[in-house]
Write a protein that holds these residues in place. Structure first.
Motif, PDB file in Angstrom:
ATOM      1  N   VAL A  67      -2.724  11.566  -2.572  1.00  0.00           N
ATOM      2  CA  VAL A  67      -1.499  12.063  -1.934  1.00  0.00           C
ATOM      3  C   VAL A  67      -1.550  11.769  -0.437  1.00  0.00           C
TER       4      VAL A  67
ATOM      5  N   GLY B  41       3.290   4.152  -2.019  1.00  0.00           N
ATOM      6  CA  GLY B  41       3.896   3.639  -0.788  1.00  0.00           C
ATOM      7  C   GLY B  41       3.069   2.547  -0.131  1.00  0.00           C
ATOM      8  N   ILE B  42       1.747   2.680  -0.145  1.00  0.00           N
ATOM      9  CA  ILE B  42       0.869   1.623   0.385  1.00  0.00           C
ATOM     10  C   ILE B  42       0.594   0.592  -0.702  1.00  0.00           C
TER      11      ILE B  42
ATOM     12  N   ASP C  40      -2.468   2.579 -11.834  1.00  0.00           N
ATOM     13  CA  ASP C  40      -1.906   3.815 -11.269  1.00  0.00           C
ATOM     14  C   ASP C  40      -1.727   4.808 -12.411  1.00  0.00           C
TER      15      ASP C  40
ATOM     16  N   HIS D 127     -11.897   8.336  11.333  1.00  0.00           N
ATOM     17  CA  HIS D 127     -10.488   7.981  11.131  1.00  0.00           C
ATOM     18  C   HIS D 127      -9.643   9.243  10.992  1.00  0.00           C
TER      19      HIS D 127
END
Ligand code: NAI
Length: 356
Positions: free
Chosen positions: A94, A25-26, A47, A191
């Motif tokens: 994930v 997604g990113i 990936d 973060h």
């Protein structure tokens, strides 16, 4: 940035960049921004999902110089993906689902990060590494520890990407104060939840008094927990991806411009290793002393912290510790709360690699 005549002369200054987790997604929108960057000459997409071949094919039709390649464990693997890379961006792992904290991701993502860090240490040991995978407070230490084991660790070149916190702080403050200049808000600490400490007073100065205590609390809280809004709105199908890709390219552009010497005195906030003294990272001793004073904990051995840093051709040139010298009482309180949680977060990453 796209190619045109006025920028042709800078095209000889270009880098090879790998995105690990490029089919995600990113990874996808981030890879798009990198393909659009004229200073990227080679874009290596890696990936574990075979879908990455389609992402590469799609991007390869875009009319910019970057040459796109794709790699999976069955197609060249990490050696081919990482060979000769100047920069490695890591959004592999994930993401959160509703009800999960970033810490819940640790068990899966720590193993992924350790594997990818070993690959970087082996195949591009001098690369600058931008860690996006959560929980950043723990995954950055995983990278650092693996690099230390391999003798390749350089604290100037390993960054946890926390830019989305600054981007959110800027956006949310502009909803109530639209006339402010953009891009000035520093967000420090960590973060994750209450480790995130926005420094609104440094930008607002006396204007901060025009906001009520409730308004300030609401903005701080929204910066700390804004990621949850996205997870809920996406109804379990993902977390922040588009805003994160934007934030990562913003940070990457800052670091890259400094690396290539295109602009100087570039400043951005990032989560860094603070274990070493001033010789490794100028300003880090001062940072640790001030945090000890602010928290009233003279023995606090701060090993990681997000801070505004000045970047140069070799990564971080100095840590801007001065921003901690004029915090208001709310911010001091937030630093104290951050320092209650942060050490256990980073220790988790350290212990994971050291096998405790
Ligand atoms: P995603 O699940 O959509 O994508 C992750 C990608 O990583 C997938 O394509 C997956 O196949 C790949 N992957 C998994 N194991 C891998 C391995 N061993 N090697 C290479 N690739 C691997 O997740 P999304 O939404 O892209 O998020 C990625 C990470 O970024 C998550 O950990 C998320 O929590 C984090 N994140 C960080 C933010 C920050 O501010 N730093 C903000 C938002 C998300």
């Amino acid at each position: 940035m796209t190619a045109n005549n006025s920028t042709d002369q800078k095209l000889d200054k270009a880098v090879r960049v790998a995105v690990l987790g490029a089919a995600g997604g990113i990874g996808q929108p981030l890879s798009l921004t990198l393909k659009m960057n004229i200073h990227v000459k080679e874009l290596s997409l890696y990936d574990v999902s075979p879908h990455v071949s389609g992402v590469a094919a799609d991007l390869s039709h875009i009319d910019t110089p970057a040459k796109v390649s794709w790699h999976t464990p069955d197609n060249g693997g990490l050696p081919a993906a990482l060979d000769g890379c100047d920069f490695v961006l890591v959004p592999a792992g994930v993401p959160r689902k509703p009800g999960m904290s970033r810490d819940d991701l640790f068990k899966i993502n720590a193993g992924i990060c350790a594997e990818l860090a070993s690959g970087i240490a082996q195949y591009c040991p001098t690369a600058t590494v931008l860690v996006i995978s959560n929980p950043v407070n723990s995954t950055v230490p995983v990278f650092a520890e693996v690099f230390k084991k391999n003798g390749t660790f350089n604290p100037r070149k390993l960054f946890g990407v926390t830019t989305l916190d600054s981007v959110r702080a800027d956006t949310f403050i502009h909803e109530v104060m639209p006339d402010l200049n953009w891009g000035l808000i520093k967000v420090i600490g960590g973060h994750s939840g209450d480790t995130i400490v926005p420094l609104l007073s440094t930008v607002l100065g006396q204007d901060i008094k025009s906001l009520s205590h409730m308004q300030l609390h609401a903005i701080n809280h929204r910066v700390q927990y804004g990621g949850d809004e996205i997870i809920q709105a996406k109804k379990g199908l993902g977390s922040s991806t588009l805003s994160m890709a934007y934030a990562a390219q913003k940070f990457f552009t800052t670091v890259l411009s400094s690396y290539l010497g295109l602009t100087d005195k570039n400043i951005a906030c990032t989560f860094i290793n603070t274990e070493f003294d001033n010789e490794a990272l100028d300003g880090v001793n001062e940072l640790k002393q001030i945090v000890r004073k602010l928290t009233g904990r003279p023995d606090l051995d701060l090993k990681y912290f997000a801070m505004p840093c000045v970047f140069g051709p070799n990564g971080i040139e100095r840590v801007q510790y001065e921003c901690l010298e004029h915090l208001d009482s709310t911010e001091v309180e937030m630093v104290k709360v951050c320092c209650e949680t942060l050490p256990s977060n980073y220790s988790k990453g350290i212990d994971f690699v050291r096998g405790k």
